[in-house]
Design a protein around this motif. Structure first.
Motif, PDB file in Angstrom:
ATOM      1  N   TRP A 276       0.829  -1.206   0.000  1.00 12.44           N
ATOM      2  CA  TRP A 276       0.000   0.000   0.000  1.00 12.44           C
ATOM      3  C   TRP A 276       0.866   1.261   0.000  1.00 12.44           C
ATOM      4  O   TRP A 276       0.558   2.234  -0.701  1.00 12.44           O
ATOM      5  CB  TRP A 276      -0.917  -0.002   1.211  1.00 12.44           C
ATOM      6  CG  TRP A 276      -1.806   1.210   1.302  1.00 12.44           C
ATOM      7  CD1 TRP A 276      -1.675   2.269   2.146  1.00 12.44           C
ATOM      8  CD2 TRP A 276      -2.957   1.480   0.502  1.00 12.44           C
ATOM      9  NE1 TRP A 276      -2.671   3.183   1.936  1.00 12.44           N
ATOM     10  CE2 TRP A 276      -3.481   2.722   0.923  1.00 12.44           C
ATOM     11  CE3 TRP A 276      -3.604   0.789  -0.528  1.00 12.44           C
ATOM     12  CZ2 TRP A 276      -4.606   3.291   0.352  1.00 12.44           C
ATOM     13  CZ3 TRP A 276      -4.733   1.353  -1.098  1.00 12.44           C
ATOM     14  CH2 TRP A 276      -5.220   2.592  -0.660  1.00 12.44           C
ATOM     15  N   ARG A 279       2.153   1.940  -3.451  1.00 15.80           N
ATOM     16  CA  ARG A 279       1.112   2.438  -4.355  1.00 15.80           C
ATOM     17  C   ARG A 279       0.715   3.869  -4.022  1.00 15.80           C
ATOM     18  O   ARG A 279       0.287   4.613  -4.905  1.00 15.80           O
ATOM     19  CB  ARG A 279      -0.129   1.531  -4.276  1.00 15.80           C
ATOM     20  CG  ARG A 279       0.037   0.196  -4.982  1.00 15.80           C
ATOM     21  CD  ARG A 279      -1.242  -0.620  -4.888  1.00 15.80           C
ATOM     22  NE  ARG A 279      -2.368   0.051  -5.511  1.00 15.80           N
ATOM     23  CZ  ARG A 279      -2.717  -0.075  -6.790  1.00 15.80           C
ATOM     24  NH1 ARG A 279      -1.984  -0.843  -7.591  1.00 15.80           N
ATOM     25  NH2 ARG A 279      -3.768   0.552  -7.275  1.00 15.80           N
ATOM     26  N   ARG A 280       0.829   4.249  -2.769  1.00 20.46           N
ATOM     27  CA  ARG A 280       0.418   5.578  -2.324  1.00 20.46           C
ATOM     28  C   ARG A 280       1.629   6.395  -1.889  1.00 20.46           C
ATOM     29  O   ARG A 280       1.574   7.141  -0.914  1.00 20.46           O
ATOM     30  CB  ARG A 280      -0.557   5.445  -1.159  1.00 20.46           C
ATOM     31  CG  ARG A 280      -1.769   4.567  -1.438  1.00 20.46           C
ATOM     32  CD  ARG A 280      -2.787   5.262  -2.298  1.00 20.46           C
ATOM     33  NE  ARG A 280      -3.376   6.395  -1.590  1.00 20.46           N
ATOM     34  CZ  ARG A 280      -4.306   7.192  -2.111  1.00 20.46           C
ATOM     35  NH1 ARG A 280      -4.722   6.982  -3.347  1.00 20.46           N
ATOM     36  NH2 ARG A 280      -4.799   8.193  -1.416  1.00 20.46           N
ATOM     37  N   SER A 281       2.734   6.246  -2.610  1.00 21.60           N
ATOM     38  CA  SER A 281       3.980   6.898  -2.198  1.00 21.60           C
ATOM     39  C   SER A 281       3.867   8.417  -2.191  1.00 21.60           C
ATOM     40  O   SER A 281       4.576   9.098  -1.447  1.00 21.60           O
ATOM     41  CB  SER A 281       5.120   6.472  -3.125  1.00 21.60           C
ATOM     42  OG  SER A 281       4.804   6.780  -4.481  1.00 21.60           O
ATOM     43  N   ALA A 282       2.984   8.962  -3.012  1.00 19.80           N
ATOM     44  CA  ALA A 282       2.853  10.421  -3.070  1.00 19.80           C
ATOM     45  C   ALA A 282       1.970  10.967  -1.956  1.00 19.80           C
ATOM     46  O   ALA A 282       1.988  12.174  -1.679  1.00 19.80           O
ATOM     47  CB  ALA A 282       2.284  10.841  -4.429  1.00 19.80           C
ATOM     48  N   ALA A 283       1.198  10.110  -1.313  1.00 25.39           N
ATOM     49  CA  ALA A 283       0.298  10.570  -0.255  1.00 25.39           C
ATOM     50  C   ALA A 283       1.092  10.890   1.008  1.00 25.39           C
ATOM     51  O   ALA A 283       2.079  10.220   1.321  1.00 25.39           O
ATOM     52  CB  ALA A 283      -0.749   9.501   0.045  1.00 25.39           C
ATOM     53  N   PRO A 284       0.686  11.910   1.753  1.00 30.11           N
ATOM     54  CA  PRO A 284       1.415  12.245   2.991  1.00 30.11           C
ATOM     55  C   PRO A 284       1.240  11.158   4.047  1.00 30.11           C
ATOM     56  O   PRO A 284       0.163  10.567   4.182  1.00 30.11           O
ATOM     57  CB  PRO A 284       0.761  13.559   3.433  1.00 30.11           C
ATOM     58  CG  PRO A 284      -0.600  13.542   2.807  1.00 30.11           C
ATOM     59  CD  PRO A 284      -0.443  12.817   1.496  1.00 30.11           C
ATOM     60  N   ALA A 285       2.307  10.888   4.775  1.00 32.78           N
ATOM     61  CA  ALA A 285       2.251   9.894   5.844  1.00 32.78           C
ATOM     62  C   ALA A 285       1.493  10.464   7.037  1.00 32.78           C
ATOM     63  O   ALA A 285       1.533  11.673   7.285  1.00 32.78           O
ATOM     64  CB  ALA A 285       3.663   9.501   6.263  1.00 32.78           C
TER      65      ALA A 285
END
Length: 339
Positions: A276, A279-285
């Motif tokens: 996950w 796949r969502r590397s650009a989303a903020p942690a």
């Protein structure tokens, strides 16, 4: 538990391990990595799982199982193929300590690093002293166990086991540091601050186990079947080894499989988490104040569900309490006799 006899057993096992590891160093220096070196080391590899049975104490038997039947055995298997922290070129004392204790040497290349190591010694010793005091404080609470609720006693026991592991790692590091005068790789890194399962298991919790599983299981499986398979395989092997450790502690057969299920669950969740995240590397942690409690809460919650119950069945918790109180009484009596 007769503490003097257990101390004699500890001395005998220490001598046997020293001789066995000296042979392992000699044999590996004469044979190239591969099947022949593995064959040369098989006598020691076969001996290590038997040595924990030298102890009647749950604490010592479990500790010896962890150190010898797991970590040392894996280190020798890796040495057989030229991998891991051991190498026949190591001097004898570093080889003995690295092979039998949960430590890994760290090399320094400049005086600045060495100075940093020296300045950290005081903090390290203070940390060890604090863990010793915390261990003694928790042990003293068991005198009032008749007044405690079962849930409070269970919580103290679980925390005591965690402190015991931390203390074992710290004392091992102190022994290696004192004997060798060199810096060591960290054994843990504040697991309560983990922001993900991958962070908890791979970079913070019991790093000596991770260092053994990574080259022995994860890398070979990943090379053939991919990253997710490598993660799950490493967790499954960890689960099986924990089943063996629990057997050393409880001597109850057959294993229930709950501990393996705990690690299989965490392996699947860690693999899914990694998938996950990619796949969502650009989303903020998520912020640490959210991620850390969720991560630690998941580990603790699933641990209470699957990991803890097999350990405390059959009166093991009562025997652990009795051993702890006997050790405290032995230390107090020894202290009074010396004054």
């Amino acid at each position: 538990m007769a503490i003097p006899s257990e101390l004699w057993s500890l001395a005998r096992v220490t001598v046997v391990v020293s001789i066995a590891m000296s042979y392992a160093r000699f044999a590996s220096s004469r044979v190239t990595p591969g099947a022949l070196r593995l064959a040369a080391l098989l006598p020691v590899i076969s001996l290590l799982p038997l040595l924990p049975f030298s102890f009647s104490s749950i604490t010592l038997r479990g500790t010896a199982g962890f150190l010898l039947a797991w970590l040392s055995l894996f280190k020798l298997l890796l040495l057989s193929f030229g991998l891991g922290p051991l190498h026949p070129s190591l001097p004898l004392l570093p080889f003995l300590l690295t092979s039998s204790l949960p430590v890994k040497l760290r090399s320094f290349t400049n005086t600045k690093q060495q100075h940093t190591s020296s300045s950290s010694t005081v903090l390290f010793l203070l940390s060890v002293a604090a863990k010793l005091l915390l261990y003694a404080f928790l042990a003293s609470l068991y005198r009032f166990r008749d007044r405690m609720s079962p849930y409070l006693l269970l919580g103290i026991l679980c925390f005591h086991i965690y402190v015991s592991l931390e203390l074992l790692l710290a004392l091992s590091a102190a022994a290696a540091r004192g004997a060798l005068g060199v810096e060591l790789e960290p054994q843990a890194n504040k697991p309560y601050l983990a922001t993900s399962l991958g962070d908890f298991w791979g970079r913070r919790w019991n790093l000596m186990v991770s260092a053994a599983l990574r080259p022995a299981v994860y890398h070979p499986v990943r090379a053939r079947l991919g990253r997710a398979a490598g993660v799950v395989a490493a967790f499954l092997v960890s689960g099986l080894m924990h089943e063996a450790m629990f057997y050393y502690i409880t001597l109850a057969a057959p294993p229930t499989g709950e501990v393996t299920a705990f690690f299989a669950l965490h392996g699947l969740c860690t693999a899914a988490e990694g998938w996950w995240a990619r796949r969502r590397s650009a989303a903020p942690a998520p912020p640490r104040w959210v991620a850390a409690p969720v991560t630690v809460g998941f580990v603790v919650g699933t641990g209470l569900w699957l990991f803890v119950p097999p350990l405390f069945r059959g009166g093991t918790d009562e025997r652990m309490l009795e051993e702890c109180m006997a050790m405290v009484a032995f230390v107090e009596e020894t202290g009074r006799s010396l004054l």
